[in-house]
Enzyme design. Structure first.
Site, mmCIF file in Angstrom:
data_model
loop_
_atom_site.group_PDB
_atom_site.id
_atom_site.type_symbol
_atom_site.label_atom_id
_atom_site.label_comp_id
_atom_site.label_asym_id
_atom_site.label_seq_id
_atom_site.Cartn_x
_atom_site.Cartn_y
_atom_site.Cartn_z
ATOM 1 N N VAL A 167 1.349 -2.065 5.715
ATOM 2 C CA VAL A 167 2.572 -2.190 4.523
ATOM 3 C C VAL A 167 2.098 -3.150 3.286
ATOM 4 O O VAL A 167 2.220 -2.783 1.967
ATOM 5 C CB VAL A 167 3.745 -3.177 4.996
ATOM 6 C CG1 VAL A 167 4.951 -3.031 4.264
ATOM 7 C CG2 VAL A 167 3.481 -2.074 6.368
ATOM 8 N N GLU A 168 1.431 -4.012 3.512
ATOM 9 C CA GLU A 168 0.202 -4.448 2.535
ATOM 10 C C GLU A 168 -0.897 -4.230 1.570
ATOM 11 O O GLU A 168 -0.825 -3.758 0.599
ATOM 12 C CB GLU A 168 0.129 -6.528 2.824
ATOM 13 C CG GLU A 168 1.421 -7.382 3.346
ATOM 14 C CD GLU A 168 1.318 -8.788 3.000
ATOM 15 O OE1 GLU A 168 1.381 -8.896 2.851
ATOM 16 O OE2 GLU A 168 1.970 -9.039 4.710
ATOM 17 N N MET A 169 -2.064 -4.757 2.254
ATOM 18 C CA MET A 169 -3.793 -4.698 1.470
ATOM 19 C C MET A 169 -4.633 -3.395 2.098
ATOM 20 O O MET A 169 -5.150 -2.571 1.224
ATOM 21 C CB MET A 169 -4.420 -5.636 0.885
ATOM 22 C CG MET A 169 -3.672 -6.881 0.194
ATOM 23 S SD MET A 169 -4.546 -8.248 0.211
ATOM 24 C CE MET A 169 -5.556 -8.221 -0.533
ATOM 25 N N HIS A 214 1.038 -1.053 -0.090
ATOM 26 C CA HIS A 214 0.263 -0.036 0.716
ATOM 27 C C HIS A 214 0.628 1.269 0.093
ATOM 28 O O HIS A 214 1.770 1.188 0.706
ATOM 29 C CB HIS A 214 -1.019 0.116 1.693
ATOM 30 C CG HIS A 214 -2.213 1.401 1.051
ATOM 31 N ND1 HIS A 214 -2.890 1.593 0.294
ATOM 32 C CD2 HIS A 214 -2.216 2.649 1.955
ATOM 33 C CE1 HIS A 214 -3.520 2.477 0.696
ATOM 34 N NE2 HIS A 214 -2.679 2.487 1.851
ATOM 35 N N ASN A 274 -3.171 -6.315 6.897
ATOM 36 C CA ASN A 274 -1.854 -5.833 7.240
ATOM 37 C C ASN A 274 -1.207 -4.415 6.346
ATOM 38 O O ASN A 274 -1.670 -4.751 5.529
ATOM 39 C CB ASN A 274 -0.267 -6.948 6.755
ATOM 40 C CG ASN A 274 0.705 -6.418 6.485
ATOM 41 O OD1 ASN A 274 1.467 -5.189 7.172
ATOM 42 N ND2 ASN A 274 1.546 -7.396 7.392
#
Length: 352
Positions: free
Chosen positions: A145-147, A103, A143
């Site tokens: 940092v991810e989705m 993201h 998360n």
């Protein structure tokens, strides 16, 4: 006479290229029999059908839904990132990046492992913090940092706002009064991921076809076992069955404490799940930090840091030749993009 000469030249050329013309039905040599017997005691071929756990039985309806969710970027805050973004099934279940882009262009802390054959591992993630595919599927969605979904409730809200998805959940989970839940989102994705088996030439060899591997590949397999690589990289996934410290005989330059972050045990510092070597030739870059891009270099590092031995160029070449036989076939139906249902006026808009 010309025909005889042509056939002779052809046979010489085939031998020069190292092609094995022995038919699968021909009697293997004693050496091949010994190698096969030892390999069969160390490794196992992939199952013919995907596993189906009692807690989440695999059904066609669940797999169809899971595939759509796997490819759907609306499970991310930005509406831009899907499971397939980091575990791209067109490139053997990885993104071929050192660490994945999440993201708002944030970089993840570890290399994304392949999703192919992941259901055969002892646990999920490099540090084993998820016990199974269902638990793993829940992590990246929320998360930051991810989705980066704000929470699981928002993810469910998005899916519930899409009428076609609601109908598909009812078919996939017919016994559920409220089928669209975060648990069921994870169960559907996991059911799809369990279909991602990638049988290779090595599986043919393990099933008794000694012609599936050529001379150099067999020599590489023999070295792989004799040097001690198979002490950790064994079983059906050629790895993924245990944890090990990365840097047994010599430290690996990394600040990542690995499984220690999960268990807080001193003995788990720099311990990671042993990677599966299936499809290793095409799932570069290597190791938890993705810092090594060449398979030959990865083989040398592992031999030195884990086994305390230095391999010759010829040994590396032969082991790499064997590792290439682990490149399998990606299921065609998995690589075909699904047509995703349209959003409704109630569907929350992407956020940046």
């Amino acid at each position: 006479m010309k025909r005889a000469i042509s056939l002779l030249l052809l046979s010489v050329g085939v031998v020069a290229l190292g092609v094995n013309l022995l038919s699968p039905s021909a009697k293997p040599s004693k050496e091949d029999e010994r190698l096969l017997k030892r390999a069969q005691a160390t490794f196992k071929p992939l199952p013919d059908t995907p596993p189906s756990p009692e807690s989440n039985p695999t059904t066609p309806e669940k797999v169809k839904l899971g595939k759509m969710l796997y490819y759907d970027p609306r499970l991310s805050k930005s509406g831009f990132i899907s499971c397939n973004s980091c575990h791209n099934l067109a490139t053997f279940g990885v993104d071929n990046q050192e660490t994945s882009i999440g993201h708002r262009w944030q970089l993840g802390p570890r290399n994304a492992p392949t999703v192919l054959n992941a259901m055969l591992h002892i646990a999920q993630f490099w540090d084993g913090r998820a016990k199974d595919l269902e638990e793993q599927a829940k992590g990246p969605i929320v998360n930051p940092v991810e989705m980066a979904m704000p929470d699981s409730t928002h993810a469910v809200e998005v899916i519930k706002s899409i009428p076609e998805y609601v109908d598909l959940f009812k078919k996939a989970f017919p016994d559920s009064k409220d089928p669209v839940t975060y648990d069921n989102i994870a169960k559907a994705i996991a059911a799809f991921e369990r279909t991602l088996l990638s049988p290779s030439r090595f599986d043919r060899f393990l099933k008794g076809d000694v012609t599936a591997l050529n001379k150099e590949e067999k020599e590489g397999l023999k070295l792989f076992m004799e040097k001690g690589c198979s002490a950790c990289h064994n079983g059906v996934a050629v790895g993924g069955q245990m944890y090990s410290k990365f840097g047994i005989t010599k430290p690996y330059p990394s600040k990542d404490l690995g499984r220690y972050e999960v268990t807080k045990k001193e003995s788990d510092k720099h311990v990671f799940k042993v990677a599966s070597l299936r499809n290793v030739a095409v799932t570069y870059p290597y190791f938890h930090d993705g810092k090594v891009w060449k398979l030959e270099e990865a083989v040398r590092i592992m031999a030195e840091l884990q086994l305390g031995t230095k391999l010759s160029d010829d040994e590396v070449k032969k082991i790499v030749a064997f590792l290439n036989t682990l490149t399998g076939d990606i299921p065609k139906e998995a690589r075909e993009l699904p047509v995703l249902p349209p959003s409704s006026p109630k569907t929350p808009k992407p956020q940046r």
